[in-house]
Motif scaffolding. Sequence first.
Motif, PDB file in Angstrom:
ATOM      1  N   GLU A 195      40.737  40.249  37.962  1.00  0.00           N
ATOM      2  CA  GLU A 195      41.248  38.743  37.434  1.00  0.00           C
ATOM      3  C   GLU A 195      40.073  38.441  36.889  1.00  0.00           C
ATOM      4  O   GLU A 195      38.795  38.401  37.354  1.00  0.00           O
ATOM      5  CB  GLU A 195      41.725  37.804  38.683  1.00  0.00           C
ATOM      6  CG  GLU A 195      42.910  38.129  39.165  1.00  0.00           C
ATOM      7  CD  GLU A 195      43.392  37.581  40.347  1.00  0.00           C
ATOM      8  OE1 GLU A 195      44.460  37.452  40.872  1.00  0.00           O
ATOM      9  OE2 GLU A 195      42.513  36.687  41.041  1.00  0.00           O
ATOM     10  N   VAL A 202      42.176  31.462  38.277  1.00  0.00           N
ATOM     11  CA  VAL A 202      42.348  32.629  37.403  1.00  0.00           C
ATOM     12  C   VAL A 202      43.014  32.338  36.138  1.00  0.00           C
ATOM     13  O   VAL A 202      43.915  31.342  36.059  1.00  0.00           O
ATOM     14  CB  VAL A 202      43.596  33.329  38.258  1.00  0.00           C
ATOM     15  CG1 VAL A 202      43.999  34.615  37.360  1.00  0.00           C
ATOM     16  CG2 VAL A 202      43.217  33.614  39.692  1.00  0.00           C
ATOM     17  N   ARG A 205      44.554  38.162  33.839  1.00  0.00           N
ATOM     18  CA  ARG A 205      44.681  39.228  34.872  1.00  0.00           C
ATOM     19  C   ARG A 205      45.021  40.432  34.122  1.00  0.00           C
ATOM     20  O   ARG A 205      45.999  40.526  33.048  1.00  0.00           O
ATOM     21  CB  ARG A 205      45.833  39.087  35.748  1.00  0.00           C
ATOM     22  CG  ARG A 205      45.953  39.642  37.054  1.00  0.00           C
ATOM     23  CD  ARG A 205      47.358  39.289  37.607  1.00  0.00           C
ATOM     24  NE  ARG A 205      47.569  40.225  38.675  1.00  0.00           N
ATOM     25  CZ  ARG A 205      47.071  40.097  39.829  1.00  0.00           C
ATOM     26  NH1 ARG A 205      46.919  39.239  40.374  1.00  0.00           N
ATOM     27  NH2 ARG A 205      47.688  40.988  40.887  1.00  0.00           N
ATOM     28  N   ALA A 218      41.852  41.662  31.218  1.00  0.00           N
ATOM     29  CA  ALA A 218      41.921  40.467  31.793  1.00  0.00           C
ATOM     30  C   ALA A 218      41.343  39.382  30.805  1.00  0.00           C
ATOM     31  O   ALA A 218      41.883  38.383  30.453  1.00  0.00           O
ATOM     32  CB  ALA A 218      41.040  40.549  33.071  1.00  0.00           C
TER      33      ALA A 218
END
Lengths: 228, 228
Positions: A195, A202, A205, A218
């Motif tokens: 992540e 976040v 990902r 990511a």
Amino acid sequence: MRRKKIDKFQEEIGISFKNPDLLSHALIHSSYANERKMAKERNNERLEFLGDAVLELVTSTYLYQTYEKEPEGKLTKLRASLVCEPTLAMCARDISLGSYLLLSKGEDMTGGRERDSILSDAFEAVIGAIYLDQGLEAARQFIEVHLLKDVENKVLFFDAKTYLQEIIQGEGGEPLSYVLVKEEGPDHQKEFTVEARLGDKVIGRGTGRSKKSAQQHAAYEALKQYKK
Amino acid sequence: MRRKKIDKFQEEIGISFKNPDLLSHALIHSSYANERKMAKERNNERLEFLGDAVLELVTSTYLYQTYEKEPEGKLTKLRASLVCEPTLAMCARDISLGSYLLLSKGEDMTGGRERDSILSDAFEAVIGAIYLDQGLEAARQFIEVHLLKDVENKVLFFDAKTYLQEIIQGEGGEPLSYVLVKEEGPDHQKEFTVEARLGDKVIGRGTGRSKKSAQQHAAYEALKQYKK
């Protein structure tokens, strides 16, 4: 059985072949042909040879027409970042190409369906098959939809971490970090999930066969959000 | 003046351009553009970028269809011997491309019109111009006439001396020799003329910028006779 799979793949890519055997041919990896002692010209490498050239022409024409004021050196650099193994492998994953491939048992067991080199080569072979069966214009459309439509992002991909860092620095605020959140599969077939986070949040990902590749994915996912 | 030259070149290659400026553009070497302080995209390198890709696709398609049973490795090898500087320079000479080029004074004085690299690049730029102005099919025909029609001989060219030696050994008879019969021009622009001889009999004659290249040409000319 195989016929069904080929039909499904035709649906996946939205092209109905006059001669589905050509598409089938594009999905035969050399390891499979070797295992079955098939003649060398039965694997997908001849179609890859052709597809590579189709890809080169379509991409070159696109860049020539899109970047009218750029010198040749810049066009060559842009083409290299589009027509390269990781980008083509990414395009191949978008159409689930791995699941349609015929591989030897050995290749299959060691993660061949997810290997960039195999996916990238097969993607070119599929382009070669479309070109032979449907003509250059159909191949061009396929390449446009699956590779070029997203050219800015695709070119970005390799520098995704750098770009993301720049954007975030520009904004001030929380620091960027990459956190490994999952690691699965046997040693020869590991998949990492990473992540990208801003502080605790976040923002992207990604998964990959290496930590670095997962981080790139990511960062790329995060960038796509930023561009919206 | 320039217009007349472009018209003559169109006659030479048997193609009438919708937009003759494109053809004109293909003949501008970077040295000329630099000398005149023209913008970088005005030299022929962008068209060469495109023509290179056209050449690659047309040649690949031709080889794919002509050599149905050959594996990819063989096709790649054949393509490399067709799409390479000396072969393309040879094709360029067949259409007197050198005499239509715009070069800087420096390049012109040091034999730029006869230089393989400049001729080969300009040949690709001309292909790029044909492709843009007339479409892929016209470019394919041009490449077929000027490069592929003689594919066996063109591939032979580089091994001409070896092949000729083999044929002559097979026949027994007089020994083969290469005799330098002429050497003209100033040091930076020498031209050598070599005869391939069987005993006293001249079986081929070739010129080149080096003795080796003149010998190759002579052997190649001799081979063409043998193949008739």
